[in-house]
Write an enzyme that holds these catalytic residues in place. Structure first.
Site, mmCIF file in Angstrom:
data_model
loop_
_atom_site.group_PDB
_atom_site.id
_atom_site.type_symbol
_atom_site.label_atom_id
_atom_site.label_comp_id
_atom_site.label_asym_id
_atom_site.label_seq_id
_atom_site.Cartn_x
_atom_site.Cartn_y
_atom_site.Cartn_z
ATOM 1 N N GLU A 46 0.833 -1.215 0.000
ATOM 2 C CA GLU A 46 0.000 0.000 0.000
ATOM 3 C C GLU A 46 0.862 1.256 0.000
ATOM 4 O O GLU A 46 0.598 2.204 -0.750
ATOM 5 C CB GLU A 46 -0.941 0.007 1.206
ATOM 6 N N ASN A 50 1.112 3.835 -3.145
ATOM 7 C CA ASN A 50 0.774 5.253 -2.973
ATOM 8 C C ASN A 50 1.874 6.158 -3.521
ATOM 9 O O ASN A 50 1.590 7.151 -4.195
ATOM 10 C CB ASN A 50 0.527 5.590 -1.505
ATOM 11 N N ARG A 105 -9.752 3.991 -7.760
ATOM 12 C CA ARG A 105 -8.978 3.799 -6.530
ATOM 13 C C ARG A 105 -9.955 3.774 -5.366
ATOM 14 O O ARG A 105 -10.908 4.550 -5.318
ATOM 15 C CB ARG A 105 -7.955 4.925 -6.349
#
Length: 148
Positions: A46, A50, A105
């Site tokens: 994650e 990002n 997203r």
């Protein structure tokens, strides 16, 4: 400190798997449970995703650095990018918030990181980059529960 690692790579989606693999190997010495390993890999995934998607907008040029330290059964990992930064960190931490709804997203990255970590700190300066520092403590495995 028992061990330390620094990893640097360019912001390409394929390097997210590299980051997960390297960080999984880094924590292998503490013998995490399958659940802990899965959670840790998800957190790394994650944070790196990002940086690639939001920090650099998948430019394939920007640099991402991972710094990790291990002390006993605690891991502190910082994922650093020098990209766009986050204008409003509080808003970015809200579940379902996303700056890229057109890409479908989910806006759950920070929520997932917080769920699977003991602490998540986010430091960001717009147009200069973001550092996400994650602390995870791994529980000791009882000798009687080990598979031999």
């Amino acid at each position: 400190m028992d061990n330390e690692i620094t990893l640097s790579f360019i912001a390409k989606s394929e390097n997210e798997a590299l980051a997960r693999m390297v960080m999984s190997s880094f924590i292998a010495a503490i013998d995490p449970t399958i659940e802990e390993l899965s959670e840790f890999k998800t957190v790394i995934s994650e944070a790196v995703t990002n940086a690639i998607v939001h920090g650099y907008e998948e430019d394939g040029v920007g640099k991402i650095e991972i710094h990790a330290q291990r002390l006993d059964r605690e891991i502190v990992v910082s994922i650093v990018d020098y990209g766009r930064g986050i204008r409003d960190v509080s808003q970015a931490r809200e579940p379902l918030f996303t700056t890229k709804p057109e890409q479908e997203r989910s806006g759950m990255g920070f929520t997932i990181m917080e769920s699977f970590s003991d602490d998540v700190e986010i430091y960001s300066i717009p147009d200069r980059g973001t550092t996400v520092t994650i602390t995870k403590r791994f529980v000791p495995i009882q000798e009687s529960s080990r598979i031999v």
